[in-house]
Design a protein around this motif. Sequence first.
Motif, PDB file in Angstrom:
ATOM      1  N   ALA A  21      95.009  -4.552 -66.042  1.00  0.00           N
ATOM      2  CA  ALA A  21      94.135  -4.147 -67.155  1.00  0.00           C
ATOM      3  C   ALA A  21      94.182  -5.100 -68.340  1.00  0.00           C
ATOM      4  CB  ALA A  21      94.485  -2.730 -67.600  1.00  0.00           C
ATOM      5  N   ASN A  22      95.318  -5.696 -68.613  1.00  0.00           N
ATOM      6  CA  ASN A  22      95.454  -6.569 -69.779  1.00  0.00           C
ATOM      7  C   ASN A  22      95.421  -8.054 -69.444  1.00  0.00           C
ATOM      8  OD1 ASN A  22      95.669  -4.420 -71.646  1.00  0.00           O
ATOM      9  ND2 ASN A  22      97.779  -4.103 -71.002  1.00  0.00           N
ATOM     10  N   PHE A  23      94.993  -8.398 -68.261  1.00  0.00           N
ATOM     11  CA  PHE A  23      94.889  -9.805 -67.878  1.00  0.00           C
ATOM     12  C   PHE A  23      93.560 -10.355 -68.399  1.00  0.00           C
ATOM     13  CE2 PHE A  23      97.830 -10.056 -63.910  1.00  0.00           C
ATOM     14  CZ  PHE A  23      98.787  -9.305 -64.556  1.00  0.00           C
ATOM     15  N   SER A  24      93.621 -11.112 -69.451  1.00  0.00           N
ATOM     16  CA  SER A  24      92.389 -11.622 -70.070  1.00  0.00           C
ATOM     17  C   SER A  24      91.639 -12.588 -69.151  1.00  0.00           C
ATOM     18  CB  SER A  24      92.702 -12.292 -71.401  1.00  0.00           C
ATOM     19  OG  SER A  24      93.570 -13.390 -71.205  1.00  0.00           O
ATOM     20  N   GLU A  25      92.330 -13.164 -68.173  1.00  0.00           N
ATOM     21  CA  GLU A  25      91.679 -14.102 -67.252  1.00  0.00           C
ATOM     22  C   GLU A  25      90.681 -13.412 -66.330  1.00  0.00           C
ATOM     23  OE1 GLU A  25      95.753 -15.334 -68.338  1.00  0.00           O
ATOM     24  OE2 GLU A  25      95.008 -13.577 -67.317  1.00  0.00           O
ATOM     25  N   ILE A  26      90.865 -12.121 -66.110  1.00  0.00           N
ATOM     26  CA  ILE A  26      89.964 -11.387 -65.224  1.00  0.00           C
ATOM     27  C   ILE A  26      88.735 -10.967 -66.009  1.00  0.00           C
ATOM     28  CG2 ILE A  26      89.675  -9.331 -63.790  1.00  0.00           C
ATOM     29  CD1 ILE A  26      92.636  -9.502 -63.113  1.00  0.00           C
ATOM     30  N   ARG A  27      87.637 -11.620 -65.695  1.00  0.00           N
ATOM     31  CA  ARG A  27      86.372 -11.317 -66.365  1.00  0.00           C
ATOM     32  C   ARG A  27      85.739 -10.061 -65.763  1.00  0.00           C
ATOM     33  NH1 ARG A  27      81.459 -15.353 -66.169  1.00  0.00           N
ATOM     34  NH2 ARG A  27      82.862 -16.122 -64.579  1.00  0.00           N
ATOM     35  N   THR A  28      85.747  -9.982 -64.430  1.00  0.00           N
ATOM     36  CA  THR A  28      85.230  -8.790 -63.751  1.00  0.00           C
ATOM     37  C   THR A  28      86.161  -8.443 -62.595  1.00  0.00           C
ATOM     38  OG1 THR A  28      83.817 -10.073 -62.266  1.00  0.00           O
ATOM     39  CG2 THR A  28      82.804  -9.274 -64.301  1.00  0.00           C
ATOM     40  N   LEU A  29      86.328  -7.149 -62.371  1.00  0.00           N
ATOM     41  CA  LEU A  29      87.130  -6.652 -61.256  1.00  0.00           C
ATOM     42  C   LEU A  29      86.294  -5.641 -60.493  1.00  0.00           C
ATOM     43  CD1 LEU A  29      89.713  -6.178 -59.613  1.00  0.00           C
ATOM     44  CD2 LEU A  29      90.421  -4.541 -61.382  1.00  0.00           C
ATOM     45  N   HIS A  30      86.086  -5.922 -59.215  1.00  0.00           N
ATOM     46  CA  HIS A  30      85.357  -5.010 -58.338  1.00  0.00           C
ATOM     47  C   HIS A  30      86.308  -4.570 -57.241  1.00  0.00           C
ATOM     48  CE1 HIS A  30      81.459  -5.790 -60.158  1.00  0.00           C
ATOM     49  NE2 HIS A  30      81.890  -7.029 -60.288  1.00  0.00           N
ATOM     50  N   THR A  31      86.401  -3.265 -57.052  1.00  0.00           N
ATOM     51  CA  THR A  31      87.303  -2.727 -56.036  1.00  0.00           C
ATOM     52  C   THR A  31      86.508  -2.046 -54.938  1.00  0.00           C
ATOM     53  OG1 THR A  31      87.588  -0.642 -57.232  1.00  0.00           O
ATOM     54  CG2 THR A  31      89.159  -2.407 -57.708  1.00  0.00           C
ATOM     55  N   PHE A  32      87.054  -2.125 -53.738  1.00  0.00           N
ATOM     56  CA  PHE A  32      86.395  -1.548 -52.574  1.00  0.00           C
ATOM     57  C   PHE A  32      87.433  -0.917 -51.663  1.00  0.00           C
ATOM     58  CE2 PHE A  32      83.978  -5.178 -54.028  1.00  0.00           C
ATOM     59  CZ  PHE A  32      82.705  -4.644 -54.172  1.00  0.00           C
ATOM     60  N   GLN A  33      87.042   0.165 -51.008  1.00  0.00           N
ATOM     61  CA  GLN A  33      87.891   0.805 -50.014  1.00  0.00           C
ATOM     62  C   GLN A  33      87.482   0.399 -48.609  1.00  0.00           C
ATOM     63  OE1 GLN A  33      87.732   4.921 -52.065  1.00  0.00           O
ATOM     64  NE2 GLN A  33      89.678   4.890 -50.937  1.00  0.00           N
ATOM     65  N   SER A  34      86.523  -0.485 -48.506  1.00  0.00           N
ATOM     66  CA  SER A  34      85.996  -0.920 -47.221  1.00  0.00           C
ATOM     67  C   SER A  34      85.762  -2.428 -47.236  1.00  0.00           C
ATOM     68  CB  SER A  34      84.677  -0.185 -46.946  1.00  0.00           C
ATOM     69  OG  SER A  34      83.872  -0.889 -46.043  1.00  0.00           O
ATOM     70  N   GLY A  35      86.219  -3.094 -46.187  1.00  0.00           N
ATOM     71  CA  GLY A  35      85.961  -4.516 -46.067  1.00  0.00           C
ATOM     72  C   GLY A  35      84.485  -4.834 -45.960  1.00  0.00           C
ATOM     73  N   LYS A  36      83.742  -3.966 -45.282  1.00  0.00           N
ATOM     74  CA  LYS A  36      82.296  -4.171 -45.139  1.00  0.00           C
ATOM     75  C   LYS A  36      81.608  -4.140 -46.503  1.00  0.00           C
ATOM     76  CE  LYS A  36      78.137  -2.332 -42.940  1.00  0.00           C
ATOM     77  NZ  LYS A  36      77.332  -2.822 -44.028  1.00  0.00           N
ATOM     78  N   GLU A  37      82.001  -3.192 -47.341  1.00  0.00           N
ATOM     79  CA  GLU A  37      81.419  -3.120 -48.687  1.00  0.00           C
ATOM     80  C   GLU A  37      81.725  -4.386 -49.484  1.00  0.00           C
ATOM     81  OE1 GLU A  37      83.050   0.392 -50.420  1.00  0.00           O
ATOM     82  OE2 GLU A  37      81.720   1.732 -49.330  1.00  0.00           O
ATOM     83  N   ALA A  38      82.942  -4.887 -49.353  1.00  0.00           N
ATOM     84  CA  ALA A  38      83.327  -6.110 -50.060  1.00  0.00           C
ATOM     85  C   ALA A  38      82.503  -7.303 -49.573  1.00  0.00           C
ATOM     86  CB  ALA A  38      84.810  -6.380 -49.875  1.00  0.00           C
ATOM     87  N   LEU A  39      82.294  -7.389 -48.262  1.00  0.00           N
ATOM     88  CA  LEU A  39      81.471  -8.474 -47.715  1.00  0.00           C
ATOM     89  C   LEU A  39      80.041  -8.391 -48.205  1.00  0.00           C
ATOM     90  CD1 LEU A  39      82.629  -8.816 -44.008  1.00  0.00           C
ATOM     91  CD2 LEU A  39      82.853 -10.501 -45.833  1.00  0.00           C
ATOM     92  N   ASP A  40      79.477  -7.188 -48.197  1.00  0.00           N
ATOM     93  CA  ASP A  40      78.107  -7.006 -48.685  1.00  0.00           C
ATOM     94  C   ASP A  40      78.003  -7.427 -50.151  1.00  0.00           C
ATOM     95  OD1 ASP A  40      77.338  -6.071 -46.200  1.00  0.00           O
ATOM     96  OD2 ASP A  40      77.397  -3.949 -46.782  1.00  0.00           O
ATOM     97  N   PHE A  41      78.990  -7.055 -50.947  1.00  0.00           N
ATOM     98  CA  PHE A  41      79.005  -7.422 -52.360  1.00  0.00           C
ATOM     99  C   PHE A  41      79.076  -8.939 -52.514  1.00  0.00           C
ATOM    100  CE2 PHE A  41      81.486  -8.631 -56.084  1.00  0.00           C
ATOM    101  CZ  PHE A  41      80.747  -8.058 -57.102  1.00  0.00           C
ATOM    102  N   ALA A  42      79.957  -9.591 -51.749  1.00  0.00           N
ATOM    103  CA  ALA A  42      80.179 -11.032 -51.879  1.00  0.00           C
ATOM    104  C   ALA A  42      78.959 -11.854 -51.450  1.00  0.00           C
ATOM    105  CB  ALA A  42      81.402 -11.447 -51.079  1.00  0.00           C
ATOM    106  N   LYS A  43      78.099 -11.287 -50.632  1.00  0.00           N
ATOM    107  CA  LYS A  43      76.879 -11.999 -50.232  1.00  0.00           C
ATOM    108  C   LYS A  43      75.963 -12.252 -51.421  1.00  0.00           C
ATOM    109  CE  LYS A  43      76.790 -10.304 -45.508  1.00  0.00           C
ATOM    110  NZ  LYS A  43      76.150  -9.384 -44.566  1.00  0.00           N
ATOM    111  N   GLU A  44      76.009 -11.358 -52.395  1.00  0.00           N
ATOM    112  CA  GLU A  44      75.109 -11.442 -53.552  1.00  0.00           C
ATOM    113  C   GLU A  44      75.822 -11.825 -54.849  1.00  0.00           C
ATOM    114  OE1 GLU A  44      71.807 -11.021 -53.267  1.00  0.00           O
ATOM    115  OE2 GLU A  44      72.073 -10.680 -51.106  1.00  0.00           O
TER     116      GLU A  44
END
Length: 68
Positions: A21-44
């Motif tokens: 939460a306090n890591f200023s280097e992280i501009r955006t954090l996206h979390t997923f409970q599914s690898g497929k969802e993460a792949l779909d997100f990373a495509k765009e």
Amino acid sequence: MRVVYVDEEKPAIDNFRLTTANFSEIRTLHTFQSGKEALDFAKENPVDVAFLDMEMPEIHGLELARKL
């Protein structure tokens, strides 16, 4: 950094959010409970860093890393 965190267990995701939460280097954090969802997100959306659980039901973390 644009960070993706993937783990099928919600408590692990919640813990990661609290830990980073306090890591200023992280501009955006996206979390997923599914690898497929993460792949779909990373495509765009660009991803700089991915933290992946290795043992997941749909896709092993190493395979997900290769595809990301």
